[in-house]
Design a protein around this motif. Sequence first.
Motif, PDB file in Angstrom:
ATOM      1  N   VAL A  75       0.871  -1.178   0.000  1.00 22.69           N
ATOM      2  CA  VAL A  75       0.000   0.000   0.000  1.00 22.69           C
ATOM      3  C   VAL A  75       0.904   1.223   0.000  1.00 22.69           C
ATOM      4  CG1 VAL A  75      -1.719   1.340   1.264  1.00 22.69           C
ATOM      5  CG2 VAL A  75      -1.898  -1.157   1.185  1.00 22.69           C
ATOM      6  N   LEU A  76       0.728   2.081  -0.986  1.00 25.76           N
ATOM      7  CA  LEU A  76       1.526   3.299  -1.120  1.00 25.76           C
ATOM      8  C   LEU A  76       0.700   4.478  -0.630  1.00 25.76           C
ATOM      9  CD1 LEU A  76       4.227   4.474  -2.421  1.00 25.76           C
ATOM     10  CD2 LEU A  76       2.830   4.893  -4.465  1.00 25.76           C
ATOM     11  N   VAL A  77       1.232   5.225   0.341  1.00 26.36           N
ATOM     12  CA  VAL A  77       0.533   6.376   0.912  1.00 26.36           C
ATOM     13  C   VAL A  77       1.595   7.343   1.410  1.00 26.36           C
ATOM     14  CG1 VAL A  77       0.351   5.362   3.234  1.00 26.36           C
ATOM     15  CG2 VAL A  77      -1.339   7.057   2.486  1.00 26.36           C
ATOM     16  N   HIS A  78       1.273   8.621   1.442  1.00 23.83           N
ATOM     17  CA  HIS A  78       2.318   9.575   1.817  1.00 23.83           C
ATOM     18  C   HIS A  78       2.719   9.469   3.278  1.00 23.83           C
ATOM     19  CE1 HIS A  78       4.904  13.007   1.917  1.00 23.83           C
ATOM     20  NE2 HIS A  78       4.154  13.621   2.823  1.00 23.83           N
ATOM     21  N   ALA A  79       1.749   9.556   4.192  1.00 22.18           N
ATOM     22  CA  ALA A  79       2.081   9.648   5.616  1.00 22.18           C
ATOM     23  C   ALA A  79       1.783   8.369   6.382  1.00 22.18           C
ATOM     24  CB  ALA A  79       1.328  10.829   6.254  1.00 22.18           C
ATOM     25  N   GLY A  80       0.582   7.823   6.248  1.00 21.17           N
ATOM     26  CA  GLY A  80       0.223   6.627   6.993  1.00 21.17           C
ATOM     27  C   GLY A  80      -1.272   6.449   7.077  1.00 21.17           C
ATOM     28  N   LEU A  81      -1.694   5.533   7.952  1.00 16.81           N
ATOM     29  CA  LEU A  81      -3.103   5.193   8.117  1.00 16.81           C
ATOM     30  C   LEU A  81      -3.464   5.219   9.592  1.00 16.81           C
ATOM     31  CD1 LEU A  81      -3.310   2.051   5.784  1.00 16.81           C
ATOM     32  CD2 LEU A  81      -3.751   4.435   5.162  1.00 16.81           C
ATOM     33  N   LEU A  82      -4.723   5.494   9.867  1.00 14.62           N
ATOM     34  CA  LEU A  82      -5.191   5.377  11.241  1.00 14.62           C
ATOM     35  C   LEU A  82      -5.268   3.911  11.639  1.00 14.62           C
ATOM     36  CD1 LEU A  82      -8.070   8.012  11.507  1.00 14.62           C
ATOM     37  CD2 LEU A  82      -5.807   8.119  12.551  1.00 14.62           C
ATOM     38  N   PRO A  83      -4.975   3.602  12.898  1.00 12.09           N
ATOM     39  CA  PRO A  83      -4.955   2.191  13.306  1.00 12.09           C
ATOM     40  C   PRO A  83      -6.293   1.498  13.174  1.00 12.09           C
ATOM     41  CG  PRO A  83      -4.691   3.656  15.207  1.00 12.09           C
ATOM     42  CD  PRO A  83      -4.545   4.501  13.988  1.00 12.09           C
ATOM     43  N   GLN A  84      -7.409   2.218  13.284  1.00 11.48           N
ATOM     44  CA  GLN A  84      -8.718   1.584  13.229  1.00 11.48           C
ATOM     45  C   GLN A  84      -9.207   1.339  11.809  1.00 11.48           C
ATOM     46  OE1 GLN A  84      -8.105   4.713  14.306  1.00 11.48           O
ATOM     47  NE2 GLN A  84      -9.929   6.036  14.197  1.00 11.48           N
ATOM     48  N   TRP A  85      -8.482   1.806  10.806  1.00 17.12           N
ATOM     49  CA  TRP A  85      -8.899   1.606   9.415  1.00 17.12           C
ATOM     50  C   TRP A  85      -8.413   0.254   8.893  1.00 17.12           C
ATOM     51  CZ3 TRP A  85      -7.425   6.832   6.616  1.00 17.12           C
ATOM     52  CH2 TRP A  85      -8.315   7.847   7.044  1.00 17.12           C
ATOM     53  N   SER A  86      -9.330  -0.522   8.337  1.00 16.83           N
ATOM     54  CA  SER A  86      -8.917  -1.673   7.553  1.00 16.83           C
ATOM     55  C   SER A  86      -8.409  -1.184   6.207  1.00 16.83           C
ATOM     56  CB  SER A  86     -10.088  -2.622   7.355  1.00 16.83           C
ATOM     57  OG  SER A  86     -11.060  -2.028   6.497  1.00 16.83           O
ATOM     58  N   LEU A  87      -7.760  -2.065   5.450  1.00 15.29           N
ATOM     59  CA  LEU A  87      -7.282  -1.662   4.128  1.00 15.29           C
ATOM     60  C   LEU A  87      -8.428  -1.312   3.204  1.00 15.29           C
ATOM     61  CD1 LEU A  87      -4.363  -4.170   3.487  1.00 15.29           C
ATOM     62  CD2 LEU A  87      -4.208  -1.765   4.129  1.00 15.29           C
ATOM     63  N   ASP A  88      -9.493  -2.078   3.257  1.00 15.08           N
ATOM     64  CA  ASP A  88     -10.644  -1.777   2.402  1.00 15.08           C
ATOM     65  C   ASP A  88     -11.244  -0.423   2.756  1.00 15.08           C
ATOM     66  OD1 ASP A  88     -10.364  -4.160   1.032  1.00 15.08           O
ATOM     67  OD2 ASP A  88     -11.942  -5.201   2.158  1.00 15.08           O
TER      68      ASP A  88
END
Length: 269
Positions: free
Chosen positions: A115-128
């Motif tokens: 998964v390519l993203v600039h900063a990151g993801l919130l922990p509660q988010w699934s990939l979908d």
Amino acid sequence: MATYAIGDVQGCYSNLRRLLDRVGFEPSRDRLWFVGDLVNRGPDSLHVLRFIKGLGPSATVVLGNHDVFLLAVSAGVATLRPQDTIQAILSAPDRDDLLEWVRRQRLLYREPPFVLVHAGLLPQWSLDEAEALAREAEDALQGAHREAALRALYPSQHLQWAPGLTGPARPAAIIKVLTRIRACSRDGVMESSYSGPPERIPPGFQPWFAVKERRHRDATIICGHWASLGLHCQDNLLAIDSGCVWGRELTAIRLEDRQVFQVPCNGDQ
């Protein structure tokens, strides 16, 4: 064929070209994945944009906070600061074409196991969920009401993601997560101002990728944005902002075998 993930370029055009020479990049054969922040703070953002746009399908780009800032300034939503170096883009004869190209880039790109993203993801988010939210925010940036979304993002110090958000604040919060997150609490409250090294994060927060309960641990996240973190690779993370614009290195990682390539960046400052 090889795929190279490349860290924050930030207008350092000559360093980018030296890095591509270093890896032996061939557009007809290889692919480049850019983690965002193509522009700003470095000396030649205009040529960076023209070059990467000209790569066509050989380049995959996700937007960073500086790229979104360029869109906001061009829309009259944000104002230039003394340290910004995007003026040449805004006055270029091909300005409109370049800005439209930037606007059409993704906020998240998913190609399992990456998964390519600039900063990151919130922990509660699934990939979908993260992918669906990114598409929602991309639509907002490309739609008729894009200025409203950008206005909700500038300033955004107190903006936090919540599933019940509506109106312009909703895409603005998604964009903030994907392009700005560094540290957060276990339940996903973002620390909005910290940019220093991980060991000095304020109490109650931790690096977003260190939250044990995060729901996307099975994917390998490729990101940038955090120059003070530097090159940081682990099983499910390739953080590749190695501080090029700060006179350190510009990094590429060949995804097939995770070999790291770097060029020193003092010569572009």
